[in-house]
Design an enzyme around this catalytic site. Structure first.
Site, PDB file in Angstrom:
ATOM      1  NE  ARG A  67     -43.507  36.351  32.816  1.00 47.94           N
ATOM      2  CZ  ARG A  67     -43.865  37.397  32.061  1.00 47.94           C
ATOM      3  NH1 ARG A  67     -44.530  38.405  32.598  1.00 47.94           N
ATOM      4  NH2 ARG A  67     -43.549  37.451  30.783  1.00 47.94           N
ATOM      5  CG  ASP A  97     -37.868  34.001  25.766  1.00 49.56           C
ATOM      6  OD1 ASP A  97     -38.964  33.434  25.597  1.00 49.56           O
ATOM      7  OD2 ASP A  97     -37.005  34.105  24.863  1.00 49.56           O
ATOM      8  CG  HIS A 112     -44.621  42.999  23.430  1.00 52.32           C
ATOM      9  ND1 HIS A 112     -45.429  41.926  23.166  1.00 52.32           N
ATOM     10  CD2 HIS A 112     -45.133  44.038  22.713  1.00 52.32           C
ATOM     11  CE1 HIS A 112     -46.407  42.290  22.331  1.00 52.32           C
ATOM     12  NE2 HIS A 112     -46.242  43.565  22.035  1.00 52.32           N
ATOM     13  CB  CYS A 144     -35.101  60.213  38.579  1.00 53.37           C
ATOM     14  SG  CYS A 144     -36.266  58.882  38.209  1.00 53.37           S
ATOM     15  N   GLY A 181     -45.839  30.312  16.897  1.00 55.14           N
ATOM     16  CA  GLY A 181     -46.257  30.237  18.299  1.00 55.14           C
ATOM     17  C   GLY A 181     -46.862  31.496  18.868  1.00 55.14           C
ATOM     18  CB  THR A 182     -47.999  34.578  18.113  1.00 56.48           C
ATOM     19  OG1 THR A 182     -48.672  35.664  18.775  1.00 56.48           O
ATOM     20  CG2 THR A 182     -48.219  34.667  16.616  1.00 56.48           C
ATOM     21  CB  ALA A 225     -42.213  26.016  17.703  1.00 57.67           C
TER      22      ALA A 225
END
Ligand code: BV8
Length: 233
Positions: A67, A97, A112, A144, A181-182, A225
């Site tokens: 991706r 992105d 996200h 860590c 666009g969702t 879009a």
């Protein structure tokens, strides 16, 4: 309809854009739910999760590497540029992105997270920018020793609190929410559409097909879009 939506937007003083994978589809970035999208080859519900990473870190790393290389080849489309030019609009996105930023947008609220960074899977908070052209393989956190993983929000993980609160407040206060666009199936992000509408905002949806949010739209513009958003803004 486009004229009515353009008028609504021109009269609004507080506009929030809320975008999903369909905003980046014309840039060649796979969406999550269309047939050739990310879900077809892999099951992101599985891979985009802590359990998926624990069970098969190599496959998860390979999925993000592919991706990341796709994103490296991608370029912002006219919708990204039209949104980025509107510095008065608060941009909230589910997308991981950086195409809005590459189009010049600043302070985009990524609910996200972002695929351009890795972070420690442990609690130490170490983060590193990664090279999209040559994405890193599996490695441990230098601080860590816990594994490093993409700095995105996986299914079952909490959204970044500060980003979420800023997005929620913007949706409570806006006059128009421009939804682009969702499929509006992932929560709590998709719940922001109802937050805006129930606080009195007008909802304008741009999508190539109906979605779970269609019932909340004052105006729903069916189309790409990259074609509609520039004509709206
Ligand atoms: C959490 C990052 C709790 C990773 C992603 C109720 C409340 C809270 C949670 C839940 C709930 N119900 C269920 C849940 C659990 C889950 C969830 O929502 N599951 C769904 C699937 C049922 N939610 C979570 O797990 C969230 N976390 O709730 O944590 C918690 C709280 C405290 C402490 C611990 C835990 C986390 C969800 C985030 C998951 N991460 N991505 C990665 O990318 O690898 S989600 C992923 O799918 C994307 O980021 C995106 O956000 C999301 C939705 O996809 P869309 O963007 O809408 O894309 P999609 O393909 O679906 O649709 C594209 C649309 O565009 C289509 O409509 C299409 O028609 C349109 N389109 C296509 N081309 C174009 C176009 N439109 C215009 N023009 C075009 N050219």
């Amino acid at each position: 309809m486009i004229e009515a939506a353009r008028k609504m937007l021109s009269q609004a003083t507080r506009i929030v854009s809320f975008s999903g994978a369909g905003l980046s589809a014309e840039s060649g970035v796979s969406t999550f739910r269309d047939p050739q999208g990310l879900w077809s080859k892999y099951d992101p519900m599985r891979l985009a999760s802590p359990d998926g990473f624990a069970d098969d870190p190599q496959t998860v790393n390979a999925w993000y590497a592919s991706r990341r290389q796709d994103l490296w080849q991608a370029r912002p489309n006219p919708a990204h540029h039209a949104l980025a030019a509107r510095t008065d609009i608060i941009h909230v996105t589910q997308n991981v992105d950086d195409l809005l930023e590459r189009a010049g947008a600043t302070d985009v609220l990524h609910l996200h997270g972002t695929i351009g960074k890795d972070r420690c899977h442990g609690p130490c908070g170490h983060e590193e920018h990664i090279d999209l052209a040559e994405p890193p393989g599996l490695r441990d956190c230098p601080d860590c020793g816990a594994p490093m993983r993409p700095a995105v929000v996986w299914f079952g993980e909490a959204l970044p609190t500060d980003t979420w609160q800023r997005a929620e407040r913007a949706c409570q206060e806006c006059d128009v929410l421009l939804v682009i666009g969702t499929s509006a199936v992932v929560y709590p992000a998709a719940g922001l559409i109802d937050v805006a509408q129930s606080h009195g905002a007008r909802v304008v949806i741009v999508n190539i097909e109906s979605s779970e949010a269609s019932g909340l739209a004052h105006i729903e513009l069916l189309g790409k879009a990259g074609e509609i958003v520039p004509s709206l803004l």
